[in-house]
Design an enzyme around this catalytic site. Structure first.
Site, PDB file in Angstrom:
ATOM      1  N   LEU A 298      39.305  60.246  40.615  1.00 24.44           N
ATOM      2  CA  LEU A 298      40.065  59.125  41.150  1.00 24.44           C
ATOM      3  C   LEU A 298      40.221  57.993  40.141  1.00 24.44           C
ATOM      4  O   LEU A 298      41.257  57.364  40.041  1.00 24.44           O
ATOM      5  CB  LEU A 298      39.379  58.592  42.417  1.00 24.44           C
ATOM      6  CG  LEU A 298      40.000  57.332  43.035  1.00 24.44           C
ATOM      7  CD1 LEU A 298      41.438  57.612  43.443  1.00 24.44           C
ATOM      8  CD2 LEU A 298      39.191  56.884  44.244  1.00 24.44           C
ATOM      9  N   GLY A 299      39.203  57.728  39.337  1.00 32.65           N
ATOM     10  CA  GLY A 299      39.227  56.568  38.455  1.00 32.65           C
ATOM     11  C   GLY A 299      39.927  56.785  37.135  1.00 32.65           C
ATOM     12  O   GLY A 299      39.746  56.001  36.210  1.00 32.65           O
ATOM     13  N   LYS A 300      40.748  57.824  37.013  1.00 38.64           N
ATOM     14  CA  LYS A 300      41.382  58.146  35.738  1.00 38.64           C
ATOM     15  C   LYS A 300      42.847  58.489  35.976  1.00 38.64           C
ATOM     16  O   LYS A 300      43.163  59.353  36.799  1.00 38.64           O
ATOM     17  CB  LYS A 300      40.647  59.318  35.084  1.00 38.64           C
ATOM     18  CG  LYS A 300      41.159  59.725  33.720  1.00 38.64           C
ATOM     19  CD  LYS A 300      40.303  60.867  33.185  1.00 38.64           C
ATOM     20  CE  LYS A 300      40.800  61.393  31.856  1.00 38.64           C
ATOM     21  NZ  LYS A 300      39.990  62.516  31.361  1.00 38.64           N
TER      22      LYS A 300
ATOM     23  N   LYS B  57      41.338  51.171  38.877  1.00 39.14           N
ATOM     24  CA  LYS B  57      40.598  50.619  40.006  1.00 39.14           C
ATOM     25  C   LYS B  57      41.595  50.430  41.131  1.00 39.14           C
ATOM     26  O   LYS B  57      42.543  49.650  41.011  1.00 39.14           O
ATOM     27  CB  LYS B  57      39.947  49.284  39.620  1.00 39.14           C
ATOM     28  CG  LYS B  57      39.114  48.670  40.733  1.00 39.14           C
ATOM     29  CD  LYS B  57      38.404  47.404  40.243  1.00 39.14           C
ATOM     30  CE  LYS B  57      37.540  46.793  41.335  1.00 39.14           C
ATOM     31  NZ  LYS B  57      36.802  45.590  40.856  1.00 39.14           N
TER      32      LYS B  57
ATOM     33  N   GLU C 228      40.667  49.725  30.467  1.00 31.99           N
ATOM     34  CA  GLU C 228      40.271  50.604  29.364  1.00 31.99           C
ATOM     35  C   GLU C 228      39.383  51.729  29.892  1.00 31.99           C
ATOM     36  O   GLU C 228      38.463  51.489  30.677  1.00 31.99           O
ATOM     37  CB  GLU C 228      39.514  49.790  28.321  1.00 31.99           C
ATOM     38  CG  GLU C 228      38.923  50.597  27.181  1.00 31.99           C
ATOM     39  CD  GLU C 228      38.066  49.757  26.262  1.00 31.99           C
ATOM     40  OE1 GLU C 228      37.586  50.297  25.247  1.00 31.99           O
ATOM     41  OE2 GLU C 228      37.871  48.560  26.553  1.00 31.99           O
TER      42      GLU C 228
ATOM     43  N   ASP D 252      26.979  39.000  37.403  1.00 31.82           N
ATOM     44  CA  ASP D 252      26.584  40.325  37.897  1.00 31.82           C
ATOM     45  C   ASP D 252      26.267  41.246  36.730  1.00 31.82           C
ATOM     46  O   ASP D 252      26.637  42.418  36.720  1.00 31.82           O
ATOM     47  CB  ASP D 252      27.691  40.923  38.766  1.00 31.82           C
ATOM     48  CG  ASP D 252      27.169  42.058  39.667  1.00 31.82           C
ATOM     49  OD1 ASP D 252      25.935  42.122  39.878  1.00 31.82           O
ATOM     50  OD2 ASP D 252      27.978  42.863  40.141  1.00 31.82           O
TER      51      ASP D 252
ATOM     52  N   GLY E  82      24.594  48.903  35.516  1.00 30.89           N
ATOM     53  CA  GLY E  82      25.770  49.585  36.033  1.00 30.89           C
ATOM     54  C   GLY E  82      27.092  48.978  35.643  1.00 30.89           C
ATOM     55  O   GLY E  82      28.143  49.609  35.817  1.00 30.89           O
ATOM     56  N   ASN E  83      27.087  47.766  35.099  1.00 28.89           N
ATOM     57  CA  ASN E  83      28.339  47.129  34.685  1.00 28.89           C
ATOM     58  C   ASN E  83      28.552  47.169  33.181  1.00 28.89           C
ATOM     59  O   ASN E  83      29.450  46.500  32.662  1.00 28.89           O
ATOM     60  CB  ASN E  83      28.391  45.679  35.190  1.00 28.89           C
ATOM     61  CG  ASN E  83      28.747  45.614  36.661  1.00 28.89           C
ATOM     62  OD1 ASN E  83      29.315  46.558  37.213  1.00 28.89           O
ATOM     63  ND2 ASN E  83      28.391  44.518  37.306  1.00 28.89           N
TER      64      ASN E  83
ATOM     65  N   ASP F 264      33.616  44.798  35.360  1.00 33.31           N
ATOM     66  CA  ASP F 264      33.446  44.343  36.741  1.00 33.31           C
ATOM     67  C   ASP F 264      33.263  42.828  36.816  1.00 33.31           C
ATOM     68  O   ASP F 264      32.146  42.305  36.793  1.00 33.31           O
ATOM     69  CB  ASP F 264      32.265  45.038  37.414  1.00 33.31           C
ATOM     70  CG  ASP F 264      32.302  44.856  38.929  1.00 33.31           C
ATOM     71  OD1 ASP F 264      33.050  43.980  39.403  1.00 33.31           O
ATOM     72  OD2 ASP F 264      31.583  45.578  39.636  1.00 33.31           O
TER      73      ASP F 264
END
Length: 663
Positions: free
Chosen positions: A55-57, A70, A120, A165, A169-170, A183
């Site tokens: 999904l993210g590509k 996104k 990116e 944040d 994970g970011n 993010d």
């Protein structure tokens, strides 16, 4: 083996209760079925993107370029105006950020069901995935990653942005194993005069104590979170993590965490500095980069792709980057000391009455004042020279005087500014008249054409005429040494913080040096004078860095010969919110626009000014400024020329300020 199944038959009372149960509407947005992202996504402006299995590509169907996507369902936003405003704020903030270690923002659009953000692609995924594969990382890897993470945060803070944040994970890894910070959903840009934010937000394991206290927080919350990230990468879990959220917050408030004995002393000390409960006691980001953890340990120049799943074999990997390591790490202290001494000697040569007083460098502030940049200005000028070194100094000065020196030819910006102002005035006057049907600019030339004395239609240009030079790469290291740029002919130039300039010819055979008094020296790269060895080593470092890490930003054709008497240096540069402006000593001005990566270059020559425009696809077209004024151009070009007029006024002001009223 067969599976035995039984059919459940409810009793009458139970069955009636099930049948009579009212059908309830979903209570929250989480219960609403989310629309599926289509296989082919149309942005409404002629661009179509093909969604792959993940999904993210997505892939741009016209260029085959791959992006990260996104997709935010509108059903999650429609219930709350705040949520819609939040995604709009995230888009506007991320759109304004352009830095190597920040996930690049490429665009946004929406359809009936989704808001889309093109980013990116970081094909090596986030550091969370690396930790899942590895458990924990080695100190050289953490040194490599944290150095880039701190630089990303330093850039954000210079833009008055607090990420809020920062967590494992970011942080993402691209195909070349470089770090990217992403993010920006919780990020906020402080307003002018604003110093603190009181909203409580963040990820529990990374929240700073001042956020929990709700007394207001600022940039140092990112420093705290970076300490948590460093701890997590080295040890495998966040420092304050527990099974209970309440207990985690209690540990944060009480600063309760332990560092295993296997962690080196330098790493443990840096973590403790960043995890100070009082934000005022945490180090600045510059101080973090200069910490012993970064300066004394092995710092790889890159990571192998295998590091995502397995620990690198440093004994073998180290050999591949040996030359880079010699320049960037082993020699860095010698370079700093030598450069400091050279800057000091230059000031003594300029004003012999100054007896080793480092505070007497009044011209230093003047040069730094030319750098309109959010980067820190802590120039390496940190001490005087003792009288015991006088004989060595005299020898260095003698070497400098023995060079074949000439005075640099100066190209004032006033003539170019006048021509540009006249052109913009003509264009604005034309805009007020009835529009003329036109396909844009009426006269185009390939970007390789020379501008010297431009021939009229039907005449030919000499084959050996020098071609215009553009800046294709640049790196801002003014917090330590200066600003470096690579030109389209392959030459490299560095403008040091003390105002001196140095350049390496395209074939790397000749070195050109211009001191603070605009005295030119030229010598072979194999015979660099003793007093310029430090600056030459830094020039080599800048050159290697740009060759290895940066993509070209313009046409690479054309150039000047190595023995050109007035070799172009970067004379003035500054950064605005939307552009990078570079003014060369040959009178060329180049403006790079961060938002769409377009560039405009104005090159004076003879009676004419050549205008080169590089579009979003990195394709360059050149025009004559006089023809633009007489024949008109697109609205897009008018806006850029109008902006160039404003920055040219700034360049003129800086030149006048430097040279003084009596010049």
């Amino acid at each position: 083996m067969a599976t035995l199944t039984t059919k459940y038959v409810p009793q009458p009372a139970v069955f009636k209760a099930i049948v009579d149960r009212p059908i309830k509407k979903p209570r929250t947005a989480k219960d609403v079925p989310l629309p599926e992202v289509p296989k082919v996504i149309d942005n409404g402006n002629g661009k179509r993107y093909f969604r792959g299995r993940l999904l993210g590509k997505v892939t741009d169907m016209s260029t085959n370029k791959v992006y990260a996507l996104k997709a935010v369902p509108k059903v999650k936003l429609s219930k709350s105006a705040d949520r819609y405003n939040k995604i709009e704020s995230e888009i506007e903030l991320h759109k304004s950020l352009r830095q190597r270690y920040v996930v690049c923002f490429y665009g946004n659009f929406e359809d009936e069901h989704h808001v889309y953000i093109l980013l990116e692609l970081c094909s090596r995924k986030s550091l969370v995935q690396t930790l899942k594969n590895r458990g924990k990382l080695t100190e050289p890897e953490v040194r490599y990653l944290m150095y880039q993470a701190v630089q990303a945060c330093s850039y954000l803070h210079a833009q008055r942005v607090i990420h809020r944040d920062i967590k494992v994970g970011n942080f993402f890894l691209n195909a070349d194993m470089e770090l990217r910070l992403g993010d920006f959903g919780l990020a906020v840009r402080l307003k002018e005069g604003e110093t603190k934010i009181k909203t409580m937000c963040g990820t529990p394991n990374y929240i700073a104590p001042e956020v929990l206290s709700k007394e207001g927080h600022s940039y140092k919350v990112d420093t705290w979170a970076l300490g948590c990230v460093m701890y997590t990468l080295l040890i495998g879990h966040p420092p304050f993590e527990t099974k209970s959220l309440r207990e985690t917050y209690n540990r944060i408030r009480n600063n309760e965490y332990t560092i295993p004995s296997r962690i080196s002393d330098n790493a443990a000390r840096l973590i403790k500095k960043m995890l100070q409960p009082n934000p005022k006691e945490r180090p600045s980001l510059n101080e973090i980069l200069e910490d012993d953890f970064f300066m004394k340990g092995f710092h790889p120049t890159r990571l192998p792709i295998s590091a995502v799943t397995a620990s690198p074999r440093w004994s073998e990997y180290d050999k591949t980057g040996e030359s880079d390591k010699k320049i960037s790490r082993e020699a860095i202290k010698k370079i700093t000391i030598a450069l400091t001494r050279q800057m000091k000697l230059s000031s003594e040569d300029k004003e012999e009455s100054t007896e080793g007083d480092p505070c007497a460098r009044e011209d230093n502030d003047r040069y730094i004042g030319k750098v309109v940049s959010p980067c820190p200005k802590d120039v390496v000028l940190n001490g005087g020279v003792s009288q015991s070194n006088r004989p060595k100094q005299d020898k260095v000065l003698e070497d400098l005087r023995n060079l074949d020196q000439k005075t640099s030819k100066y190209f004032p910006p006033d003539e170019l500014l006048l021509k540009l102002s006249n052109c913009v005035d003509c264009l604005e006057e034309r805009q007020q008249k009835p529009p003329i049907k036109s396909s844009g600019l009426l006269s185009k030339r390939p970007s390789g054409q020379t501008c010297g004395d431009v021939k009229r239609s039907g005449e030919t240009q000499p084959h050996d005429a020098p071609k215009p030079l553009l800046v294709t790469k640049w790196v801002d290291y003014s917090n330590k040494y200066g600003f470096g740029a690579q030109l389209s002919d392959g030459s490299v130039t560095v403008r040091f913080n003390d105002g001196s300039k140095i350049a390496l010819s395209p074939g790397k055979s000749m070195v050109h040096y211009c001191d603070q008094q605009d005295k030119l020296s030229q010598f072979r790269s194999t015979a660099v004078p003793t007093n310029l060895q430090a600056k030459f080593m830094l020039l080599t470092y800048f050159s290697n860095y740009m060759d290895k890490h940066l993509l070209k930003g313009g046409d690479s054709k054309g150039g000047v010969s190595a023995d050109q008497p007035n070799f172009p240096f970067v004379d003035i540069w500054f950064r605005t919110d939307i552009t990078m402006v570079m003014y060369l000593s040959n009178g060329t001005i180049q403006v790079n626009f961060f938002d769409d990566h377009t560039k405009i270059v104005l090159i004076p020559g003879g009676k004419h000014v050549l205008v080169i425009y590089i579009d979003k696809n990195r394709e360059g077209t050149s025009y004559l400024l006089s023809e633009i004024a007489s024949q008109g151009c697109t609205t897009e070009m008018i806006d850029r020329l109008r902006y160039c007029k404003r920055v040219m006024k700034k360049v003129w002001d800086l030149v006048e300020e430097e040279r003084g009223p009596d010049s």
